[in-house]
Design a protein around this motif. Structure first.
Motif, PDB file in Angstrom:
ATOM      1  N   GLU A  13       0.868  -1.267   0.150  1.00  0.00           N
ATOM      2  CA  GLU A  13      -0.208   0.128  -0.108  1.00  0.00           C
ATOM      3  C   GLU A  13       0.957   1.314   0.029  1.00  0.00           C
ATOM      4  N   ARG A  14       2.011   1.220   0.983  1.00  0.00           N
ATOM      5  CA  ARG A  14       2.925   2.316   0.754  1.00  0.00           C
ATOM      6  C   ARG A  14       3.459   2.576  -0.533  1.00  0.00           C
ATOM      7  N   LYS A  16       2.301   1.553  -3.449  1.00  0.00           N
ATOM      8  CA  LYS A  16       1.153   2.212  -4.317  1.00  0.00           C
ATOM      9  C   LYS A  16       1.099   3.568  -3.926  1.00  0.00           C
ATOM     10  N   LEU A  17       0.976   4.212  -2.880  1.00  0.00           N
ATOM     11  CA  LEU A  17       0.843   5.653  -2.506  1.00  0.00           C
ATOM     12  C   LEU A  17       1.936   6.326  -3.187  1.00  0.00           C
ATOM     13  N   ARG A  18       3.215   5.963  -3.099  1.00  0.00           N
ATOM     14  CA  ARG A  18       4.406   6.463  -3.525  1.00  0.00           C
ATOM     15  C   ARG A  18       4.218   6.668  -4.857  1.00  0.00           C
ATOM     16  N   ARG A  21       1.821   9.186  -6.022  1.00  0.00           N
ATOM     17  CA  ARG A  21       2.256  10.572  -5.702  1.00  0.00           C
ATOM     18  C   ARG A  21       3.379  10.824  -6.948  1.00  0.00           C
ATOM     19  N   GLU A  58      -6.767  15.272  -7.198  1.00  0.00           N
ATOM     20  CA  GLU A  58      -6.838  13.776  -7.445  1.00  0.00           C
ATOM     21  C   GLU A  58      -8.300  13.154  -7.925  1.00  0.00           C
TER      22      GLU A  58
END
Length: 89
Positions: A13-14, A16-18, A21, A58
């Protein structure tokens, strides 16, 4: 074992978030480049604020992606290709 799976999921998940961004930043840069190269719109159309709320951006990006049936991966690939070709900075 269950703990390692949840840690792996959190890392995914991190990641994917990175990646999102990065995509968001690249897309915003691409839009700025397009704005510089396109003719100026009529004065009425310039009511868009220069600093847009990131959540609003977003939401709009996701809506466009859904309208054109594009995945995160396809948009990421498009932006990376545009960067490599020098179409955006």
């Amino acid at each position: 074992m269950k703990s390692s799976r949840s840690q792996s999921r959190q890392m995914d998940e991190r990641e994917k978030l990175r990646k999102f961004r990065e995509l968001d930043d690249a897309f915003a840069q691409a839009l700025r480049e397009l704005d510089k190269s396109s003719p100026k719109p009529e004065p009425e159309a310039e009511e868009v604020p220069s600093q847009e709320d990131p959540q609003e951006f977003e939401r709009r990006l996701r809506a466009l992606m859904a309208d054109f049936q594009q995945t995160d991966t396809s948009v990421d690939t498009l932006l990376r290709t545009m960067l490599k070709l020098g179409k955006i900075a």
